[in-house]
Design a protein around this motif. Structure first.
Motif, PDB file in Angstrom:
ATOM      1  N   PHE A   1       0.844  -1.185   0.000  1.00 49.57           N
ATOM      2  CA  PHE A   1       0.000   0.000   0.000  1.00 49.57           C
ATOM      3  C   PHE A   1       0.886   1.244   0.000  1.00 49.57           C
ATOM      4  N   SER A   2       0.440   2.272  -0.716  1.00 52.08           N
ATOM      5  CA  SER A   2       1.258   3.463  -0.833  1.00 52.08           C
ATOM      6  C   SER A   2       0.373   4.704  -0.715  1.00 52.08           C
ATOM      7  N   LYS A   3       0.719   5.763  -1.440  1.00 56.31           N
ATOM      8  CA  LYS A   3       0.006   7.035  -1.303  1.00 56.31           C
ATOM      9  C   LYS A   3      -0.720   7.375  -2.609  1.00 56.31           C
ATOM     10  N   PRO A   4      -2.056   7.495  -2.584  1.00 51.51           N
ATOM     11  CA  PRO A   4      -2.796   7.851  -3.795  1.00 51.51           C
ATOM     12  C   PRO A   4      -2.296   9.159  -4.396  1.00 51.51           C
ATOM     13  N   VAL A   5      -2.260   9.209  -5.713  1.00 53.92           N
ATOM     14  CA  VAL A   5      -1.715  10.372  -6.406  1.00 53.92           C
ATOM     15  C   VAL A   5      -2.805  11.355  -6.830  1.00 53.92           C
ATOM     16  N   ILE A   6      -4.061  11.020  -6.604  1.00 49.56           N
ATOM     17  CA  ILE A   6      -5.186  11.896  -6.934  1.00 49.56           C
ATOM     18  C   ILE A   6      -5.786  12.398  -5.622  1.00 49.56           C
ATOM     19  N   PRO A   7      -5.748  13.716  -5.344  1.00 49.97           N
ATOM     20  CA  PRO A   7      -6.203  14.233  -4.043  1.00 49.97           C
ATOM     21  C   PRO A   7      -7.618  13.799  -3.652  1.00 49.97           C
ATOM     22  N   MET A   8      -8.577  13.874  -4.577  1.00 49.45           N
ATOM     23  CA  MET A   8      -9.942  13.493  -4.238  1.00 49.45           C
ATOM     24  C   MET A   8     -10.036  12.008  -3.901  1.00 49.45           C
ATOM     25  N   LEU A   9      -9.304  11.174  -4.656  1.00 51.57           N
ATOM     26  CA  LEU A   9      -9.289   9.746  -4.359  1.00 51.57           C
ATOM     27  C   LEU A   9      -8.694   9.498  -2.981  1.00 51.57           C
ATOM     28  N   SER A  10      -7.679  10.271  -2.631  1.00 49.63           N
ATOM     29  CA  SER A  10      -7.048  10.112  -1.330  1.00 49.63           C
ATOM     30  C   SER A  10      -8.047  10.353  -0.205  1.00 49.63           C
ATOM     31  N   LYS A  11      -8.892  11.357  -0.356  1.00 49.33           N
ATOM     32  CA  LYS A  11      -9.896  11.655   0.667  1.00 49.33           C
ATOM     33  C   LYS A  11     -10.925  10.529   0.777  1.00 49.33           C
ATOM     34  N   ILE A  12     -11.367  10.034  -0.379  1.00 45.85           N
ATOM     35  CA  ILE A  12     -12.341   8.938  -0.384  1.00 45.85           C
ATOM     36  C   ILE A  12     -11.732   7.686   0.236  1.00 45.85           C
ATOM     37  N   TYR A  13     -10.491   7.422  -0.122  1.00 43.57           N
ATOM     38  CA  TYR A  13      -9.774   6.245   0.379  1.00 43.57           C
ATOM     39  C   TYR A  13      -9.598   6.324   1.899  1.00 43.57           C
ATOM     40  N   ASP A  14      -9.241   7.501   2.402  1.00 39.59           N
ATOM     41  CA  ASP A  14      -9.103   7.675   3.845  1.00 39.59           C
ATOM     42  C   ASP A  14     -10.425   7.428   4.556  1.00 39.59           C
ATOM     43  N   TYR A  15     -11.499   7.977   4.001  1.00 45.16           N
ATOM     44  CA  TYR A  15     -12.809   7.801   4.630  1.00 45.16           C
ATOM     45  C   TYR A  15     -13.193   6.324   4.670  1.00 45.16           C
ATOM     46  N   TYR A  16     -13.013   5.638   3.543  1.00 48.67           N
ATOM     47  CA  TYR A  16     -13.331   4.217   3.471  1.00 48.67           C
ATOM     48  C   TYR A  16     -12.472   3.416   4.440  1.00 48.67           C
ATOM     49  N   SER A  17     -11.177   3.719   4.469  1.00 51.02           N
ATOM     50  CA  SER A  17     -10.248   2.958   5.304  1.00 51.02           C
ATOM     51  C   SER A  17     -10.614   3.036   6.782  1.00 51.02           C
ATOM     52  N   PHE A  18     -10.817   4.248   7.266  1.00 51.67           N
ATOM     53  CA  PHE A  18     -11.010   4.431   8.702  1.00 51.67           C
ATOM     54  C   PHE A  18     -12.442   4.148   9.162  1.00 51.67           C
ATOM     55  N   ASN A  19     -13.404   4.272   8.251  1.00 48.42           N
ATOM     56  CA  ASN A  19     -14.795   4.087   8.648  1.00 48.42           C
ATOM     57  C   ASN A  19     -15.374   2.730   8.279  1.00 48.42           C
ATOM     58  N   ALA A  20     -14.849   2.114   7.224  1.00 51.66           N
ATOM     59  CA  ALA A  20     -15.432   0.854   6.757  1.00 51.66           C
ATOM     60  C   ALA A  20     -14.592  -0.368   7.102  1.00 51.66           C
TER      61      ALA A  20
END
Length: 261
Positions: A181-200
């Motif tokens: 796992f690494s760091k998403p290169v698209i800012p909006m995707l990064s926000k969605i990914y963070d939300y999914y990771s920590f909440n789901a």
């Protein structure tokens, strides 16, 4: 120092002889036991949880990694922190009966899962198993045509030591693969990914594996792992002559390839 989505600081643990266990700082001597408890807890549900968490896409990431291995019939390959053996299964077919795959993990429960999967797949004869510490690979130098670690490096206490150890056992002309796992290169995707990771993901862990705590750690450990460029530099510092990487799923995962000339 930057902040992760939950307000915790990311980066290196600042106290001497301290390291990260998720967002907690712990003694280096304690991390191995803590990580071991996590993976012993999740071992029996590891594969099904990977499918749930990634919607099955982890299989595509792993197939791409295997396609970049450069392995041929008769080759020798080492999989470090191999867990359930998803890469080893493909490697065994690549190298054929004249080759050898050594599937290793530091966790006996995870390695048992991997061995059972190899037997179920009808793979035997060219696969061996060993309990091995990634930071201290007790093999002769220049031994393997390919060394691979898949979603395991972020759990290693001293990543620099593990990279140096993997470089040492790799043959000149061989390649090292780090799928992580690494760091998403698209800012909006990064926000969605963070939300999914920590909440789901922790909730999925609770529902599927009855283990929310372990999957909370796994989510946090991803945020503490070096980004693409940092890991590339670490691999060069470990001795690799050339390092390149491929971003998969827009950088959610990256495959780093290290070459030893």
């Amino acid at each position: 120092m930057s902040k992760n989505p939950q307000g915790h600081s990311s980066g290196q643990a600042h106290a001497e002889n301290q390291t990260h266990f998720g967002f907690r700082s712990v003694d280096e001597s304690a991390k191995e036991k803590l990580v071991g408890a996590v993976f012993s807890s999740v071992a029996s549900k590891y594969d099904i949880m990977n499918d749930f968490m990634s919607f099955g896409v982890h299989r595509l990431w792993k197939r791409f990694a295997v396609s970049q291995s450069g392995l041929r019939p008769g080759g020798h390959v080492l999989e470090v922190a191999g867990g359930s053996g998803d890469l080893a299964r493909h490697f065994a077919r690549q190298v054929g009966q004249s080759g050898k795959v050594l599937l290793t993990d530091i966790n006996t429960d995870m390695l048992a899962q991997g061995k059972a999967k190899m037997i179920d797949a009808g793979l035997a004869g060219n696969i061996e198993y060993a309990i091995v510490d990634a930071e201290n690979l007790e093999f002769e130098e220049d031994q393997f045509d390919c060394v691979a670690i898949s979603f395991g490096l972020r759990n290693v206490t001293r990543k620099d030591k593990a990279l140096e150890s993997m470089y040492r056992v790799l043959k000149p002309g061989g390649r090292m693969m780090v799928l992580e796992f690494s760091k998403p290169v698209i800012p909006m995707l990064s926000k969605i990914y963070d939300y999914y990771s920590f909440n789901a993901i922790p909730k999925i862990g609770k529902w599927v594996a009855n283990d929310q705590k372990s999957y909370q750690y796994l989510v946090e450990s991803i945020r503490q792992h070096p980004d693409q460029e940092t890991l590339r530099k670490m691999m060069l510092e470990a001795g690799f002559d050339e390092v390149k990487y491929h971003n998969l799923s827009a950088g959610i995962v990256a495959l780093h390839l290290g070459f030893k000339f």
